[in-house]
Design a protein around this motif. Structure first.
Motif, PDB file in Angstrom:
ATOM      1  N   GLY A  35       0.819  -1.202   0.000  1.00 11.87           N
ATOM      2  CA  GLY A  35       0.000   0.000   0.000  1.00 11.87           C
ATOM      3  C   GLY A  35       0.850   1.248   0.000  1.00 11.87           C
ATOM      4  O   GLY A  35       2.060   1.219  -0.227  1.00 11.87           O
ATOM      5  N   LEU A  36       0.199   2.363   0.253  1.00 11.87           N
ATOM      6  CA  LEU A  36       0.906   3.629   0.457  1.00 11.87           C
ATOM      7  C   LEU A  36       1.419   3.663   1.894  1.00 11.87           C
ATOM      8  O   LEU A  36       0.684   3.342   2.830  1.00 11.87           O
ATOM      9  CB  LEU A  36      -0.027   4.823   0.222  1.00 11.87           C
ATOM     10  N   HIS A  37       2.653   4.057   2.077  1.00 11.30           N
ATOM     11  CA  HIS A  37       3.218   4.203   3.421  1.00 11.30           C
ATOM     12  C   HIS A  37       3.048   5.647   3.903  1.00 11.30           C
ATOM     13  O   HIS A  37       2.518   5.884   4.985  1.00 11.30           O
ATOM     14  CB  HIS A  37       4.694   3.816   3.401  1.00 11.30           C
ATOM     15  N   HIS A  38       3.487   6.594   3.071  1.00 11.11           N
ATOM     16  CA  HIS A  38       3.214   7.998   3.370  1.00 11.11           C
ATOM     17  C   HIS A  38       3.492   8.871   2.163  1.00 11.11           C
ATOM     18  O   HIS A  38       4.202   8.475   1.245  1.00 11.11           O
ATOM     19  CB  HIS A  38       4.018   8.490   4.584  1.00 11.11           C
ATOM     20  N   VAL A  39       2.887  10.032   2.170  1.00 12.55           N
ATOM     21  CA  VAL A  39       3.259  11.105   1.258  1.00 12.55           C
ATOM     22  C   VAL A  39       3.882  12.201   2.100  1.00 12.55           C
ATOM     23  O   VAL A  39       3.522  12.389   3.276  1.00 12.55           O
ATOM     24  CB  VAL A  39       2.073  11.643   0.434  1.00 12.55           C
ATOM     25  N   GLY A  40       4.825  12.926   1.515  1.00 16.37           N
ATOM     26  CA  GLY A  40       5.518  13.974   2.240  1.00 16.37           C
ATOM     27  C   GLY A  40       5.353  15.318   1.574  1.00 16.37           C
ATOM     28  O   GLY A  40       5.607  15.475   0.378  1.00 16.37           O
ATOM     29  N   HIS A  41       4.934  16.274   2.360  1.00 10.09           N
ATOM     30  CA  HIS A  41       4.713  17.649   1.917  1.00 10.09           C
ATOM     31  C   HIS A  41       5.907  18.471   2.376  1.00 10.09           C
ATOM     32  O   HIS A  41       6.127  18.648   3.584  1.00 10.09           O
ATOM     33  CB  HIS A  41       3.409  18.152   2.545  1.00 10.09           C
ATOM     34  N   VAL A  42       6.703  18.947   1.447  1.00 10.46           N
ATOM     35  CA  VAL A  42       7.920  19.691   1.769  1.00 10.46           C
ATOM     36  C   VAL A  42       7.580  21.174   1.821  1.00 10.46           C
ATOM     37  O   VAL A  42       7.057  21.741   0.852  1.00 10.46           O
ATOM     38  CB  VAL A  42       9.024  19.415   0.734  1.00 10.46           C
ATOM     39  N   VAL A  43       7.884  21.789   2.956  1.00 12.30           N
ATOM     40  CA  VAL A  43       7.463  23.171   3.196  1.00 12.30           C
ATOM     41  C   VAL A  43       8.652  24.026   3.616  1.00 12.30           C
ATOM     42  O   VAL A  43       9.641  23.529   4.155  1.00 12.30           O
ATOM     43  CB  VAL A  43       6.360  23.239   4.273  1.00 12.30           C
ATOM     44  N   ALA A  44       8.519  25.331   3.388  1.00 16.46           N
ATOM     45  CA  ALA A  44       9.581  26.256   3.772  1.00 16.46           C
ATOM     46  C   ALA A  44       9.477  26.651   5.237  1.00 16.46           C
ATOM     47  O   ALA A  44      10.487  26.803   5.925  1.00 16.46           O
ATOM     48  CB  ALA A  44       9.515  27.505   2.890  1.00 16.46           C
ATOM     49  N   ASP A  45       8.253  26.824   5.714  1.00 13.54           N
ATOM     50  CA  ASP A  45       7.999  27.285   7.084  1.00 13.54           C
ATOM     51  C   ASP A  45       7.187  26.217   7.801  1.00 13.54           C
ATOM     52  O   ASP A  45       5.963  26.141   7.641  1.00 13.54           O
ATOM     53  CB  ASP A  45       7.244  28.617   7.034  1.00 13.54           C
ATOM     54  N   LEU A  46       7.865  25.373   8.574  1.00 15.80           N
ATOM     55  CA  LEU A  46       7.160  24.275   9.233  1.00 15.80           C
ATOM     56  C   LEU A  46       6.138  24.794  10.233  1.00 15.80           C
ATOM     57  O   LEU A  46       5.049  24.224  10.359  1.00 15.80           O
ATOM     58  CB  LEU A  46       8.160  23.340   9.919  1.00 15.80           C
ATOM     59  N   ALA A  47       6.447  25.868  10.928  1.00 11.93           N
ATOM     60  CA  ALA A  47       5.497  26.413  11.899  1.00 11.93           C
ATOM     61  C   ALA A  47       4.201  26.835  11.200  1.00 11.93           C
ATOM     62  O   ALA A  47       3.099  26.530  11.667  1.00 11.93           O
ATOM     63  CB  ALA A  47       6.121  27.593  12.639  1.00 11.93           C
ATOM     64  N   GLY A  48       4.325  27.507  10.060  1.00 11.13           N
ATOM     65  CA  GLY A  48       3.146  27.913   9.313  1.00 11.13           C
ATOM     66  C   GLY A  48       2.383  26.724   8.746  1.00 11.13           C
ATOM     67  O   GLY A  48       1.150  26.712   8.725  1.00 11.13           O
ATOM     68  N   ALA A  49       3.121  25.713   8.280  1.00 10.64           N
ATOM     69  CA  ALA A  49       2.477  24.520   7.733  1.00 10.64           C
ATOM     70  C   ALA A  49       1.716  23.760   8.815  1.00 10.64           C
ATOM     71  O   ALA A  49       0.627  23.226   8.570  1.00 10.64           O
ATOM     72  CB  ALA A  49       3.519  23.619   7.086  1.00 10.64           C
TER      73      ALA A  49
END
Length: 318
Positions: A7-21
């Protein structure tokens, strides 16, 4: 004989500002705990400082959504974040630091391309067998690695994974793609929260590419997954247990998610989570000031323009 991919294990969203994300994801209705930053002292006698890469998870029983960011000196730490000083035996430390540096550099490459989803990981019941199968199929990868993640003071999880290599080690054209050993249900049960949006699983990833390159992309993922895709309307679909990978020509994304266009190509343009009640999701988003749309399928979705470069889809299941 079936595929070793479960199955799918995970998708990853790469962000510049983790606090904002993190703030965005909590308004989307995900329960995401504060992250722990790897830390090292820059010089003898100095206090440990964050370095490398950092992530946080919206966890489900068998999979998760990851928020990831390269650590940058100017970035603010999210509220509640902790520093975890890095400790390793002298013979292991250089290898560990090299892997952290590679991961951080790859995330920076992804982020320079665009902010959005760049990580697509599949689950395997036997990651060593998967590594052998991929090598036999001519798929280059960096071998199986093991990292250890603290779950709580008395519990540590061993994560075994591989990454497919493209022009850079650990990166292909659409981002970081790989295979991870199935999550341990007992360990994952410790992590899984009750998400305010009612999300229970990661059910779909949507990968877009130019129409002229879609067949080549499908052939590549057929080798990765050892699964043949099936046609479903404008899409090619790889069934993966209770989840699926959808391949779609760039210009047809709007047929699934009205108004959406990929921010780059090839790229992960969207992912879907299964929820208990789509109407409840809509009420939650409205109450938290998050604009959303409803697809012809009835799925509620938040546009890539709102959700930092990737459309987030909420699909009623069960």
């Amino acid at each position: 004989m079936g595929s070793d991919i479960t199955g799918l294990h995970h998708v990853g969203h790469v962000v510049a500002d983790l606090a904002g994300a993190l703030d965005l994801y909590r308004r989307l209705g995900f329960a995401v705990p504060p992250p722990a930053y790897p830390a090292m002292a820059p010089r003898e006698g100095a206090a440990p400082e964050p370095f490398g890469a950092v992530n946080a998870h919206a966890d489900f029983a068998r999979d998760f959504v990851e928020l990831a960011s390269p650590v940058r000196a100017e970035a603010r730490l999210p509220d509640g974040a902790t520093l975890v000083p890095l400790h390793a035996p002298p013979d292991v430390l250089p290898v560990l630091l090299d892997r952290i540096a590679t991961t951080s550099a790859n995330l920076a490459v992804c982020l320079d391309r665009f902010e959005g989803a760049h990580i697509l990981m599949f689950s395997s019941a036997d990651v060593d067998a998967t590594a052998d199968r991929l090598a036999a199929a001519g798929v280059r990868h960096g071998g199986v690695h093991t990292v250890h993640r603290p779950v709580r003071p008395d519990l540590v999880e061993a994560v075994r994974y591989l990454e497919v290599d493209g022009e850079r080690p650990g990166l292909v054209a659409e981002g970081r793609v790989g295979v991870v050993a199935d999550l341990d249900p007992a360990i994952q049960a410790v992590r899984v929260p009750e998400h305010p949006n009612g999300a229970v699983a990661l059910v779909e990833a949507v990968l877009c590419a130019p129409a002229a390159g879609l067949d080549d992309l499908a052939a590549r993922y057929t080798r990765y997954l050892d699964v043949e895709p099936v046609h479903d309307g404008p899409a090619l679909v790889f069934p993966l247990g209770t989840a699926r990978l959808v391949l779609l020509a760039d210009h047809r994304l709007g047929e699934l998610l009205p108004g959406e266009r990929p921010v780059a190509s090839p790229a992960l343009a969207a992912y879907a989570v299964g929820v208990r009640d789509s109407a409840a999701v809509a009420r939650h988003l409205r109450a938290h000031g998050v604009p959303f749309e409803v697809a012809g399928s009835g799925d509620v979705f938040v546009s890539a323009a709102t959700a930092l470069g990737v459309a987030v889809v909420f699909r009623q299941v069960g």
